[in-house]
Design an enzyme around this catalytic site. Sequence first.
Site, PDB file in Angstrom:
ATOM      1  N   ASP A 148       0.229  -7.581   1.334  1.00 60.39           N
ATOM      2  CA  ASP A 148       0.718  -6.118   1.566  1.00 60.39           C
ATOM      3  C   ASP A 148       2.252  -6.203   1.660  1.00 60.39           C
ATOM      4  OD1 ASP A 148       0.093  -3.441   1.878  1.00 60.39           O
ATOM      5  OD2 ASP A 148       0.319  -3.271   3.954  1.00 60.39           O
ATOM      6  N   SER A 198       4.842   2.314   8.107  1.00 58.93           N
ATOM      7  CA  SER A 198       4.439   1.275   7.297  1.00 58.93           C
ATOM      8  C   SER A 198       5.655   0.703   6.379  1.00 58.93           C
ATOM      9  CB  SER A 198       3.220   1.557   6.217  1.00 58.93           C
ATOM     10  OG  SER A 198       2.227   1.725   7.271  1.00 58.93           O
ATOM     11  N   HIS A 249       0.686  -1.251   0.131  1.00 59.83           N
ATOM     12  CA  HIS A 249      -0.029  -0.143  -0.012  1.00 59.83           C
ATOM     13  C   HIS A 249       0.868   1.125  -0.090  1.00 59.83           C
ATOM     14  CE1 HIS A 249       0.331  -0.297   4.584  1.00 59.83           C
ATOM     15  NE2 HIS A 249       0.640   1.088   4.517  1.00 59.83           N
TER      16      HIS A 249
END
Length: 454
Positions: free
Chosen positions: A219, A297, A189
Site C-alpha cells: 500500500d 492516509s 490506495h
Amino acid sequence: MALAAALHRWLAPALVALSLLLMPLMGPAVAAAASVDPPRDAPAPSSADATGRPGEGSAASAAAEATLERSGLTASGAPAADSQVTAGGLAAVTPTPSASGLEAVLPLATAVPGAVPHSFVAQAVRRVAPAVVRIDTERTVGRDPFDPSILDPLLRELFGDPGQGLRERGQGSGVVFDARRGLVLTNAHVVDQVDKVAVTLADGRQLDGSVMGADPVTDLALVRLTDRSALKAAPLGDSEALEVGDWAIALGSPYGLERTVTLGIVSSLHRDINSLGFADKRLDLIQTDAAINPGNSGGPLINAGGEVIGINTLVRSGPGAGLGFAIPINLARRVADQLADGGTVVHPYLGLQLVPLTARVARENNHDPDALVQLPEQDGALVQRVLPDSPAESAGLRRGDLVIQVAEERVRTPAALLQQVERSQVGQPLPLTVLRGRKELQLSIKPAALPHPG
C-alpha cells in the site's frame, strides 16, 4: 541561643526567596519587609574580591543563591535563563525531548505574555510540517449501461453519454520523500487508478503530479511533482528503534482539513495486517492511538524528535476511541527506493494459504471423535490450501502439512513464515521442515515472484 541562630541562618535565605516571589503580587509593602536582618551572633559574610568571587565566609549567601536557583530565580529576583515564572510563581522548565519521546515531559503552561513555552509536539511538528502535503485526485468511474436514468433521451442529453463515466474525487495526504527529484510518498490506495493528481504544499502552492509507481502489496506509492523548486524533504527515523509507549504524532489532512496534528503513543508493534482482514497485503504495522481519520492516509507518523517513523494507512473504529495503523518507515524507504528507480517491487511467494496451529488446539481436535484429520500436536503454520501451479505445489506440499521451520528459523505462526519468505530471493532454494502426520519431512522450495493482480 546557638540552635536558634543556626535555624535563623538557614531559614533566612528561604524567606528572601519567598519574598522575591511574592513581590509582584503583594506590592511595595511586602518588598519593604523582604529584607531579613541576620542574627547578631551570626558571622558576617566576607566581601567579594576584585574579580567578583565571594569569599570563604559566604555560606549564607551561597545557600541563598542555591535556594533562588531551585526556585527558578537569579540573585536579583529575575527568572533564571532556563526557566519561566508562571502566574502562580512556579518555574516551568522546557525539557529537551529525546528521539523516542520517553524522556519528554510536558511543560507547564504559563499566563505571562511572551513567556509561554512550546511543547515538544510543536517542536517536532515544526521539523516535518513543511514536507506534509495534501493530495487531491480524480478518477473515472464507469456507469451501468442499463441505468434507467440514462435511457430517457432528455436525461441522456443532460448528463451525457454513459460511456464517458462519472468523475470521482478523492483526497489523501503525503510527505515529501526526495526533494531533489520532487517525489512524494503516499498510500497506493490514495492514487489507485486515478487520472489526475493535484498536490497542495504546506506553503499553499498547488502543483500537478503524476503517479510514478505503486505497490499494492505494501500500500505504498510515489508521486512525482512537476515543480521541484523550494521543496523540503522530511527527516526519516528508524522504525526498528521504536518501543511500545513511545510518542506518536500523526500529521495530514483528515476530511480536507490541512495541517492537522494529533498526538498519541505507539500502542503496539508488528501488528499483522492479515489479522485486520486484509489477506492481499504483507505488512507488520505500527499501531497507535493517535487519531487517524479519512484523509490522513499517506501522511507521516512522527516521533517526539520530529522524524518520520511511519506512513499512516488505515484506521479501525468502534465504541470509544479508534485505533490507527501506519506502515513502518524502514519498509516504506525500501519500497520507495525501488519505485524511484523506475522498477516494480518484487515480492517472493510460495502459493500457500496458512492458518496458525497450536499444540493445545491440535490436542482438542485429536480428542474429538468426529475429527476428520489428526493434527500434529505442535505450534506452527498449518497448510490450509496449496494454490495450483505454485512453487508450493511443485515442492510437494500438501493440505494438512505443518510448517515448523524455514531456513533454520523456528516457525510458530504463519506471520513468521511470511517474514522469512519476504526476505528470500526469487528462484533461490528455501529449505522447509514440515510435519506430515507423525513424519518429519525436509523440503526445498523456490519462491516465485508474486503475480500482480489482474
